[in-house]
Write an enzyme that holds these catalytic residues in place. Sequence first.
Site, short mmCIF file in Angstrom:
data_model
loop_
_atom_site.label_atom_id
_atom_site.label_comp_id
_atom_site.label_asym_id
_atom_site.label_seq_id
_atom_site.Cartn_x
_atom_site.Cartn_y
_atom_site.Cartn_z
N PHE A 66 31.89 54.10 22.35
CA PHE A 66 31.27 55.36 22.76
C PHE A 66 29.89 55.11 23.39
CE2 PHE A 66 28.80 59.23 22.06
CZ PHE A 66 29.63 60.17 22.64
N GLU A 67 29.19 54.11 22.92
CA GLU A 67 27.84 53.81 23.41
C GLU A 67 27.82 53.00 24.70
OE1 GLU A 67 27.80 55.06 19.32
OE2 GLU A 67 28.78 53.27 20.12
N HIS A 97 40.59 60.36 17.32
CA HIS A 97 39.30 59.85 17.80
C HIS A 97 39.43 59.07 19.10
CE1 HIS A 97 40.54 55.91 16.34
NE2 HIS A 97 39.47 55.40 16.92
#
Length: 158
Positions: A66-67, A97
Amino acid sequence: MATSLKNLSEYNKENLKDISDKMFGIVVSEWHDDITGTLCQGAVDTLLEHGAKKENIFINTVPGSFELTLGAQFLAQQEEMDAVICIGVVIKGDTKHDDYINYAVAQGITHVSMKYNKPVSFGLVTTNTLEQALERAGGKHGNKGVEAAAAAIRMLSF
């Protein structure tokens, strides 16, 4: 094209631009670092094979996939950076997710590329199982890191 139909480590090596003076940023997720380490090495080896200088390859890590987009933006905003390669792994689990992360990363990488008008390549392995991820990290389907680096080089040749 589905990975089962194409080896990720095979790509067109014709008409590639000289990258000996280019600077590359690689942002790598620490989540599943056994896999992302192999993917990152594939990307680095591909850049070096095509003439990049080791001192012009900058590797930064982020906690998870995600980062990757913010890490990519930090690298892309540096004027001297010519291309950014994002490396990560998202494996489907018991929840959705993976859908949210995969969508966010794909959109984020596209946004960063367009915002800074430079190649930001998608080296995110998105699979249903750990075995499938390993198959795309130097296994029977090649190495997604190689594909991501080759995409960055090809886009610099555009």
